[in-house]
Every structure is written in C-alpha cells, then in structure tokens.
Enzyme design. Structure first.
Site, PDB file in Angstrom:
ATOM      1  N   SER A 140     -16.826  -3.157  24.747  1.00 28.13           N
ATOM      2  CA  SER A 140     -17.701  -3.585  25.836  1.00 28.13           C
ATOM      3  C   SER A 140     -18.704  -4.576  25.266  1.00 28.13           C
ATOM      4  O   SER A 140     -18.948  -4.593  24.051  1.00 28.13           O
ATOM      5  CB  SER A 140     -18.441  -2.374  26.419  1.00 28.13           C
ATOM      6  N   TYR A 153     -24.209   5.096  25.609  1.00 27.34           N
ATOM      7  CA  TYR A 153     -23.001   4.281  25.781  1.00 27.34           C
ATOM      8  C   TYR A 153     -22.996   3.113  24.804  1.00 27.34           C
ATOM      9  O   TYR A 153     -21.955   2.797  24.209  1.00 27.34           O
ATOM     10  CB  TYR A 153     -22.938   3.774  27.223  1.00 27.34           C
TER      11      TYR A 153
END
Length: 262
Positions: A140, A153
């Site tokens: 990501s 995250y």
C-alpha cells in the site's frame, strides 16, 4: 475445493485473498493472460463464486495465511507454482496510536506480514523450479507514507514492503522476481467496510466526492503487467494512485474535468 486445472502446460498463479476485491480481479486478469489460477482464502463461498466466473482455468483453495498448518496443507496441493500474489491482508480501525487496539494491530501484522512470509516460504521450492518465477506482494502507499489514525495499518504495510525489499536482496542471483505493488485509494466492496467495523455509511463516506478512485481491476492490470514482462525485467516497486489522490493526506473531493467526456 475444486479440481486442479488439467492443462499442465499453462503457468500457474497462486493468489491469496482471492475471493474478493484485488485478489479476485487479479485472478480474472491472469486467467485471461493464459494462467491457471488458484484463488486462496478463508471463505469457500466467495472463492467458488470467483472460480465460477473464470471457468476451468481456476480452482478454489480454502487456506488461512495466519495458520501455518493451513498454508502448508494448501500449498502441498499445488504441485507447481510460477507466480504467487500475496494479496491477503487488510486494515482494521482508524484509531490514534494512544487509543490503538492491540488485538487489531496483531491481526493486521499476522495477515499482512507474517502471512506474506509464510506463503512465500511455502511456495519458494516450487518457484525455484519455474522459468517464470515471480513473487508479487500487494502492499500500500501506507507502506511508505504515514498518516494519522493509520498507525497499525501503516506499520503492517511497511512490514509487507520491507519483506519484499529484503527478499529481493536475499534471492539476488536467482531467476525469481520480487515485486512490491503499492496501491493508493481503491474502492472495493470490503476494504473500508471491514476497516470501519461494518459501518456501511462510514465506508461510503471514505470515497464520497472522489472522482474515479481506483477499482480492483486497475490494480489487477498493474499486477498482470509486471508479471507479463520478460523474466529479466523486475519492477521493484509500483505505486499506483487515482489522479484525485496526490498523497495519502492530499485527496481532491469534487469533479475533475477529464476532457474526454466520460
């Protein structure tokens, strides 16, 4: 579990998190490009739905990347593997570090980092027998840029990217490619919904007013592109974001004049 595709002349790709979103779209893309695909995940019904869409080039594999025995048993059914797409992962929560839920952080680390390591370890003996050996890790932009409310995250996706970078060094001299795909905002059916505890209104608000966020197939196209390059060509890192997203913290909400009228 469906039967192994019969055509052993086609290359085979294993895709984790293959029942929805980017994983499902990647399976469809690679199957169209001539691969047999094994879509792996925890939910048999989702996997079988993807297999039904793709047809005989696909089979489902119920496998939990956080469970060592499940991964070992799942990979043992393959017999061969040319490409692995480590897509299983995801985000939980949007709390500040001081309010972080340790269980959520551990679950994110278990899927995004340890799961990637575990699947890669299991398939490496098969990849070493392949002329098309490629490892694609779906990380990501959180793997390179921090933002408030994303500590757990962000830490997990930094971990995913670091695994890719380290593995590339350790496999140097072999024919195995290691690619790190770093998507920005992707509008899928489950990512934000899962992150926000099933709150559909809150999940919809994430994408509110964003003109053309990425969709799963956009990322799948990128994965298919890097996989399809000549074997001596390695795309180390690919960052892909919608035009509306200049950075994790810089997002345009409102119309964009695309000029083409679409």
């Amino acid at each position: 579990m469906t039967e192994q595709p019969a055509d052993q002349t086609r290359p085979l790709a294993l895709i984790t998190g293959g029942g929805t979103g980017i994983g499902a779209a990647t399976a469809q893309r690679l199957a169209a490009d001539g691969f047999d695909v094994v879509v792996a995940g925890r939910r048999a019904d989702r996997l079988e739905a993807v297999v039904a869409q793709i047809g005989p080039a696909a089979r489902a594999l119920v496998m939990d990347v956080t469970d060592a025995a499940s991964v070992e048993a799942g990979v043992a059914t393959l017999g061969r593997c040319d490409v692995v797409v480590n897509n299983a992962g995801g985000a939980l929560g949007v709390t500040r570090v001081e309010d972080g839920d340790a269980d959520e952080w551990e679950r994110m680390y278990a899927t995004n980092v340890v799961g990637t390591m575990r699947v890669t370890q299991a398939v490496l003996p098969l990849l070493r027998r392949s002329a098309r050996a490629t490892i694609v890790d779906v990380s990501s932009i959180a793997g390179e840029r921090v933002y408030e409310g994303g500590g757990g995250y962000v830490a997990a996706k930094h971990g995913t990217s670091v695994v890719s970078e380290t593995l590339r060094l350790e496999l140097n001299g072999e024919n195995i490619r290691v690619v790190d795909i770093r998507p920005g905002m992707v509008h899928t059916e489950e990512f934000s919904l899962t992150r926000l505890g099933g709150d559909q209104a809150a999940a919809d608000k994430v994408y509110d007013g964003v003109d053309r966020p990425l969709v799963a197939d956009d990322v799948a196209r990128c994965i298919a592109f890097v996989v399809g390059l000549p074997q001596h060509v390695n795309i180390d890192t690919m960052v892909v974001k919608p035009v509306a997203q200049a950075a994790p913290h810089k997002l345009h909400r409102g119309p964009i004049d695309w000029k083409d009228g679409r």
